[in-house]
Design a protein around this motif. Sequence first.
Motif, short mmCIF file in Angstrom:
data_model
loop_
_atom_site.label_atom_id
_atom_site.label_comp_id
_atom_site.label_asym_id
_atom_site.label_seq_id
_atom_site.Cartn_x
_atom_site.Cartn_y
_atom_site.Cartn_z
N PHE A 12 13.77 -3.77 -24.50
CA PHE A 12 13.29 -2.40 -24.43
C PHE A 12 12.83 -2.13 -23.00
CE2 PHE A 12 12.90 -3.28 -28.92
CZ PHE A 12 13.16 -2.07 -29.53
N GLY A 13 13.38 -1.12 -22.37
CA GLY A 13 13.02 -0.81 -21.00
C GLY A 13 13.28 0.65 -20.67
N ALA A 14 13.28 0.96 -19.38
CA ALA A 14 13.53 2.32 -18.91
C ALA A 14 14.10 2.24 -17.49
CB ALA A 14 12.25 3.13 -18.91
N THR A 15 14.91 3.22 -17.14
CA THR A 15 15.54 3.22 -15.83
C THR A 15 14.52 3.33 -14.70
OG1 THR A 15 15.89 5.61 -16.00
CG2 THR A 15 17.71 4.19 -16.66
N TRP A 16 13.37 3.95 -14.95
CA TRP A 16 12.36 4.16 -13.92
C TRP A 16 11.41 2.96 -13.76
CZ3 TRP A 16 8.05 3.48 -16.70
CH2 TRP A 16 8.06 3.86 -18.04
N CYS A 17 11.61 1.92 -14.55
CA CYS A 17 10.70 0.77 -14.61
C CYS A 17 11.13 -0.34 -13.67
CB CYS A 17 10.64 0.29 -16.06
SG CYS A 17 9.85 -1.30 -16.30
N GLY A 18 10.34 -0.61 -12.64
CA GLY A 18 10.64 -1.68 -11.69
C GLY A 18 10.72 -3.06 -12.33
N PRO A 19 9.70 -3.46 -13.11
CA PRO A 19 9.78 -4.77 -13.75
C PRO A 19 10.99 -4.90 -14.69
CG PRO A 19 7.52 -4.01 -13.74
CD PRO A 19 8.38 -2.86 -13.26
N CYS A 20 11.42 -3.79 -15.30
CA CYS A 20 12.61 -3.82 -16.16
C CYS A 20 13.83 -4.18 -15.34
CB CYS A 20 12.82 -2.46 -16.83
SG CYS A 20 11.48 -1.96 -17.93
N ARG A 21 13.93 -3.61 -14.14
CA ARG A 21 15.06 -3.92 -13.26
C ARG A 21 15.02 -5.38 -12.81
NH1 ARG A 21 13.76 1.31 -11.51
NH2 ARG A 21 12.66 0.52 -9.69
N GLN A 22 13.83 -5.94 -12.66
CA GLN A 22 13.70 -7.35 -12.28
C GLN A 22 14.08 -8.27 -13.44
OE1 GLN A 22 9.53 -6.71 -10.78
NE2 GLN A 22 10.23 -8.23 -9.28
N LEU A 23 13.76 -7.87 -14.65
CA LEU A 23 14.04 -8.69 -15.83
C LEU A 23 15.51 -8.62 -16.24
CD1 LEU A 23 12.78 -10.51 -18.01
CD2 LEU A 23 12.39 -8.45 -19.37
N ALA A 24 16.18 -7.53 -15.93
CA ALA A 24 17.56 -7.30 -16.39
C ALA A 24 18.51 -8.46 -16.07
CB ALA A 24 18.10 -5.99 -15.83
N PRO A 25 18.55 -8.98 -14.83
CA PRO A 25 19.48 -10.08 -14.56
C PRO A 25 19.16 -11.35 -15.35
CG PRO A 25 18.42 -9.34 -12.52
CD PRO A 25 17.87 -8.53 -13.63
N ILE A 26 17.90 -11.58 -15.66
CA ILE A 26 17.51 -12.74 -16.45
C ILE A 26 18.05 -12.59 -17.87
CG2 ILE A 26 15.54 -13.98 -17.46
CD1 ILE A 26 13.94 -13.10 -14.92
N VAL A 27 17.85 -11.43 -18.46
CA VAL A 27 18.31 -11.17 -19.82
C VAL A 27 19.84 -11.19 -19.88
CG1 VAL A 27 18.28 -9.52 -21.73
CG2 VAL A 27 16.20 -9.93 -20.41
N GLU A 28 20.48 -10.60 -18.87
CA GLU A 28 21.94 -10.62 -18.82
C GLU A 28 22.47 -12.04 -18.73
OE1 GLU A 28 22.69 -8.06 -15.50
OE2 GLU A 28 22.27 -6.26 -16.66
N GLY A 29 21.80 -12.89 -17.96
CA GLY A 29 22.20 -14.30 -17.86
C GLY A 29 22.07 -15.02 -19.19
N ILE A 30 21.01 -14.73 -19.92
CA ILE A 30 20.82 -15.33 -21.24
C ILE A 30 21.94 -14.87 -22.18
CG2 ILE A 30 19.33 -15.30 -23.29
CD1 ILE A 30 16.94 -15.33 -21.28
N ALA A 31 22.27 -13.58 -22.12
CA ALA A 31 23.35 -13.05 -22.96
C ALA A 31 24.66 -13.78 -22.68
CB ALA A 31 23.51 -11.55 -22.73
N LYS A 32 24.93 -14.03 -21.41
CA LYS A 32 26.17 -14.72 -21.03
C LYS A 32 26.13 -16.19 -21.42
CE LYS A 32 28.96 -15.85 -16.99
NZ LYS A 32 29.02 -15.87 -15.55
N ASP A 33 25.04 -16.86 -21.10
CA ASP A 33 24.94 -18.30 -21.34
C ASP A 33 24.86 -18.67 -22.82
OD1 ASP A 33 24.96 -18.56 -18.60
OD2 ASP A 33 22.81 -18.95 -18.43
#
Length: 105
Positions: A27-48
């Motif tokens: 759960f996030g938002a486009t205007w959220c800085g920490p969300c943008r920082q977390l996105a690559p971590i979550v995407e990596g988990i989705a891939k791995d």
Amino acid sequence: MATLPALDDSTFDEAIKSSGEPVLVDFGATWCGPCRQLAPIVEGIAKDYAGKVKVFAVDIDQAPKTAQRFGIRSVPTLILFKGGEKAGQIMGLTSRDKIVKQLGL
């Protein structure tokens, strides 16, 4: 927001309940800085962990009813669902290790 499959108020329940695998929802938002920082971590988990866990994104501005239903008061918030039921939650920017531990993988 992450480049994960997106859910909204009309698609959320079906995606969660129809999954035979655990589901992690970012759960996030486009205007959220920490969300943008977390996105690559979550995407990596989705891939791995593809085939072991399904990972989706919910933009709280695009899915306000779903965000309200799960009491999302700050973003990012990750919620883990198992068998269609909420099984865990992590609020705020966190580490990959903590997320993987929550998933039990």
